[in-house]
Design a protein around this motif. Sequence first.
Motif, PDB file in Angstrom:
ATOM      1  N   VAL A 195       0.884  -1.168   0.000  1.00  0.00           N
ATOM      2  CA  VAL A 195       0.000   0.000   0.000  1.00  0.00           C
ATOM      3  C   VAL A 195       0.916   1.209   0.000  1.00  0.00           C
ATOM      4  N   HIS A 196       0.946   1.923  -1.124  1.00  0.00           N
ATOM      5  CA  HIS A 196       1.829   3.096  -1.204  1.00  0.00           C
ATOM      6  C   HIS A 196       1.347   4.163  -0.241  1.00  0.00           C
ATOM      7  N   ILE A 197       2.292   4.949   0.248  1.00  0.00           N
ATOM      8  CA  ILE A 197       1.949   5.972   1.251  1.00  0.00           C
ATOM      9  C   ILE A 197       0.906   6.951   0.723  1.00  0.00           C
ATOM     10  N   SER A 198       0.917   7.166  -0.596  1.00  0.00           N
ATOM     11  CA  SER A 198      -0.056   8.100  -1.187  1.00  0.00           C
ATOM     12  C   SER A 198      -1.450   7.499  -1.287  1.00  0.00           C
ATOM     13  N   ASP A 199      -1.532   6.156  -1.054  1.00  0.00           N
ATOM     14  CA  ASP A 199      -2.835   5.495  -1.138  1.00  0.00           C
ATOM     15  C   ASP A 199      -3.404   5.152   0.229  1.00  0.00           C
ATOM     16  N   LEU A 200      -2.874   5.788   1.278  1.00  0.00           N
ATOM     17  CA  LEU A 200      -3.382   5.538   2.621  1.00  0.00           C
ATOM     18  C   LEU A 200      -4.559   6.448   2.965  1.00  0.00           C
ATOM     19  N   SER A 201      -4.496   7.709   2.550  1.00  0.00           N
ATOM     20  CA  SER A 201      -5.555   8.662   2.935  1.00  0.00           C
ATOM     21  C   SER A 201      -5.752   9.688   1.829  1.00  0.00           C
ATOM     22  N   TRP A 202      -7.006  10.099   1.654  1.00  0.00           N
ATOM     23  CA  TRP A 202      -7.329  11.136   0.673  1.00  0.00           C
ATOM     24  C   TRP A 202      -6.924  12.515   1.174  1.00  0.00           C
ATOM     25  N   THR A 203      -7.006  12.707   2.473  1.00  0.00           N
ATOM     26  CA  THR A 203      -6.894  14.063   3.005  1.00  0.00           C
ATOM     27  C   THR A 203      -5.636  14.324   3.829  1.00  0.00           C
ATOM     28  N   LYS A 204      -5.133  13.294   4.568  1.00  0.00           N
ATOM     29  CA  LYS A 204      -4.002  13.518   5.471  1.00  0.00           C
ATOM     30  C   LYS A 204      -2.683  13.482   4.714  1.00  0.00           C
ATOM     31  N   LYS A 205      -1.788  14.392   5.086  1.00  0.00           N
ATOM     32  CA  LYS A 205      -0.425  14.386   4.564  1.00  0.00           C
ATOM     33  C   LYS A 205       0.417  13.497   5.487  1.00  0.00           C
ATOM     34  N   ILE A 206       0.749  12.288   5.050  1.00  0.00           N
ATOM     35  CA  ILE A 206       1.442  11.308   5.889  1.00  0.00           C
ATOM     36  C   ILE A 206       2.933  11.286   5.516  1.00  0.00           C
ATOM     37  N   LYS A 207       3.782  11.552   6.518  1.00  0.00           N
ATOM     38  CA  LYS A 207       5.235  11.552   6.275  1.00  0.00           C
ATOM     39  C   LYS A 207       5.795  10.135   6.306  1.00  0.00           C
ATOM     40  N   HIS A 208       5.293   9.338   7.247  1.00  0.00           N
ATOM     41  CA  HIS A 208       5.760   7.954   7.373  1.00  0.00           C
ATOM     42  C   HIS A 208       4.558   7.084   7.737  1.00  0.00           C
ATOM     43  N   PRO A 209       4.505   5.860   7.200  1.00  0.00           N
ATOM     44  CA  PRO A 209       3.317   5.002   7.447  1.00  0.00           C
ATOM     45  C   PRO A 209       3.043   4.713   8.913  1.00  0.00           C
ATOM     46  N   ASN A 210       4.085   4.789   9.787  1.00  0.00           N
ATOM     47  CA  ASN A 210       3.822   4.493  11.202  1.00  0.00           C
ATOM     48  C   ASN A 210       2.948   5.563  11.854  1.00  0.00           C
ATOM     49  N   GLU A 211       2.716   6.680  11.164  1.00  0.00           N
ATOM     50  CA  GLU A 211       1.783   7.683  11.671  1.00  0.00           C
ATOM     51  C   GLU A 211       0.337   7.225  11.471  1.00  0.00           C
ATOM     52  N   PHE A 212       0.164   6.262  10.556  1.00  0.00           N
ATOM     53  CA  PHE A 212      -1.188   5.873  10.164  1.00  0.00           C
ATOM     54  C   PHE A 212      -1.626   4.545  10.790  1.00  0.00           C
ATOM     55  N   THR A 213      -0.665   3.601  10.914  1.00  0.00           N
ATOM     56  CA  THR A 213      -0.995   2.276  11.449  1.00  0.00           C
ATOM     57  C   THR A 213       0.228   1.722  12.170  1.00  0.00           C
ATOM     58  N   ILE A 244      -4.073  25.619  13.562  1.00  0.00           N
ATOM     59  CA  ILE A 244      -2.667  25.334  13.197  1.00  0.00           C
ATOM     60  C   ILE A 244      -2.251  24.044  13.897  1.00  0.00           C
ATOM     61  N   ARG A 245      -2.052  22.955  13.098  1.00  0.00           N
ATOM     62  CA  ARG A 245      -1.743  21.640  13.673  1.00  0.00           C
ATOM     63  C   ARG A 245      -0.255  21.495  13.971  1.00  0.00           C
ATOM     64  N   GLU A 246       0.589  21.920  13.046  1.00  0.00           N
ATOM     65  CA  GLU A 246       2.034  21.799  13.272  1.00  0.00           C
ATOM     66  C   GLU A 246       2.773  22.715  12.309  1.00  0.00           C
ATOM     67  N   PHE A 247       3.990  23.058  12.696  1.00  0.00           N
ATOM     68  CA  PHE A 247       4.863  23.834  11.831  1.00  0.00           C
ATOM     69  C   PHE A 247       5.852  22.908  11.145  1.00  0.00           C
ATOM     70  N   VAL A 248       6.064  23.136   9.859  1.00  0.00           N
ATOM     71  CA  VAL A 248       7.026  22.356   9.078  1.00  0.00           C
ATOM     72  C   VAL A 248       8.079  23.307   8.532  1.00  0.00           C
ATOM     73  N   GLU A 249       8.905  22.775   7.620  1.00  0.00           N
ATOM     74  CA  GLU A 249      10.060  23.550   7.171  1.00  0.00           C
ATOM     75  C   GLU A 249       9.679  24.884   6.541  1.00  0.00           C
ATOM     76  N   LYS A 250       8.643  24.908   5.690  1.00  0.00           N
ATOM     77  CA  LYS A 250       8.335  26.134   4.945  1.00  0.00           C
ATOM     78  C   LYS A 250       7.028  26.777   5.342  1.00  0.00           C
ATOM     79  N   GLY A 251       6.466  26.328   6.445  1.00  0.00           N
ATOM     80  CA  GLY A 251       5.214  26.934   6.867  1.00  0.00           C
ATOM     81  C   GLY A 251       4.514  26.105   7.914  1.00  0.00           C
ATOM     82  N   ALA A 252       3.164  26.039   7.814  1.00  0.00           N
ATOM     83  CA  ALA A 252       2.388  25.333   8.824  1.00  0.00           C
ATOM     84  C   ALA A 252       1.273  24.549   8.161  1.00  0.00           C
ATOM     85  N   VAL A 253       0.902  23.409   8.822  1.00  0.00           N
ATOM     86  CA  VAL A 253      -0.216  22.591   8.366  1.00  0.00           C
ATOM     87  C   VAL A 253      -1.459  23.045   9.123  1.00  0.00           C
ATOM     88  N   ILE A 254      -2.515  23.331   8.353  1.00  0.00           N
ATOM     89  CA  ILE A 254      -3.749  23.858   8.934  1.00  0.00           C
ATOM     90  C   ILE A 254      -4.845  22.802   8.809  1.00  0.00           C
TER      91      ILE A 254
END
Length: 597
Positions: A413-431, A480-490
């Motif tokens: 299951v590719h990381i891009s096919d885990l969720s429609w909406t969430k930006k997942i950096k690593h699969p261990n964030e999801f399962t 504002i959920r978290e800050f990343v390198e170039k901005g923030a995730v809302i």
Amino acid sequence: MENLKEIKPIADFNWDEFEKGEVACSASRQEQEAAYDGTLNNVKDQEIVIGTVTKIGKREVLVNIGFKSEGAINSAEFRYNPDLQVGDKVEVFIESQEDKKGQLVLSHRQARVARSWDRINEALEKDEVVRGYVKCRTKGGMIVDIFGIEAFLPGSQIDVRPIRDYDAYVDKTMEFKIVKINQDFKNVVVSHKILIEAELEAQKAEIISKLEKGQVLEGVVKNITSYGAFIDLGGIDGLVHITDLSWGRVSHPSEVVSLDQKLNVVILEFDEAKKRIALGIKQLQPHPWDSLDANLKVGDKIKGKVVVLADYGAFIEVAPGVEGLVHISEMSWTQHVRSAQELLKVGDEVEAVILSLDREERKMSLGLKQLKEDPWENIDKRFPIGSRHTAKVRNFTNFGVFVEIEEGIDGLVHISDLSWTKKIKHPNEFTEVGAPLEIVVLEIDKENRRLSLGHKQLEENPWNAFEADYRVGTIHEGTIREFVEKGAVISLPEGIEAFATPKHLVKADGTQAVKGETLPFKVIEFNKDSRRIIVSHSRTFEDEAKAEARASERAERAERQARHQDASAAVAATNAATEKATLGDLDALAALKEKLS
């Protein structure tokens, strides 16, 4: 007896009186004693003289030095000379002419020691062979009595062959050569091996001159090492390397040969200059491949024993000296085998299928998985594209999740096919590993045995609805959920996530928004294909201020335009009045001109 004077009997000696205990003689006692003393050698204490062995007992050896009594010497002092006989001349040291018991005290050992250093130095200088008595064992060798001095015989200098029983040499008299003397410490080193080597060199030269490649000789196993066995060919040694002992696998030469074993060997190679001889034993036997069952063919099943394991596979001995390789790729249809040790161990009895057989090259490849049905053969029927299943998370990678949908059948299951909406950096964030995961089959690659799976495809794509709800310019409340390198995730409503750059997180009072803060955000970019939303909090108040500024500017512009129009009308009226006055003046001038005419 040496140095004895001639003695004449007394003419008038009365033997009758002598038998009665009365000695009547014309000579006085003093004269008799003087005559007796005249028959003895003149000896001194601490002197070395030559004596004659008169008796050899278990404890003592009697030696006559021509004195009034014989001297007794401990038999141990003659252990170095087992050939000692009555009548032999020996050197003795006079310790005392008369002890408390009136006996002559002699020492053979001290006589030998007194002259030993001269003899030892002379033997070294002249390279002489000397005889010595092996007294006992010591660390690293033996102690040898040479001329009464204890010399050291290193273990490596006893024989040309490795010594397995040092005690067999104790109490033996042997020949030696003195190889080293330390005058300061009175140390002597001797060698018996050097005498043997001198004899062997002549034998080796003669033997090597008669050797021929392919010649079969009889030999005796002299030494066994981890890499082979040394064979004594009757004065010269040859080596049978471990690979030439047997056609089959040999872990250690002791599995095939034993010490002192007599056997036939064949000469493979020899170097006359270096006196090296390579021997073989297996070459005397037919190659096992030549006797392999002629009916064996590809596809046949065959049994064997695991003899060697490697990371890339296992070698199976199907007959003595005949092996086949099972590559790790041929061990299981379903398991991801990284090393043969995962499934097999040395000594295992296994059954395999012959995949290839080359009798000329003597190579055979085998397979284990071919004994079972290939589960990928009908994978498209059991797991068709679009079908939904519950899988088990097996492990993670940076690019996705590997899941097991049945034993031995994995998919990604590719990381891009885990969720429609969430930006997942690593699969261990999801399962997590071991957790169940609902999946849908997206693609099947039977040739490469790969399954492409998806999780988000279990639901409709919400971005079709988001396109209308989050069109550019719309304002939504977000956190504002978290800050990343170039901005923030809302985090926006409906679980959707957006992104805002730092300049769009400045609040109306000039401060920067912080994590966890909930603010209104305006959509400034929406891309359904890449599922990207860019938002701005600053725009929510900056655009309103700009709109007010633009409205004020328009009002001012309209007011200025009205004032300009009023001014233009006044000027026009003034100009009209002025024009009328000018025309009147012209009429008056014309009338005056007429009058003047």
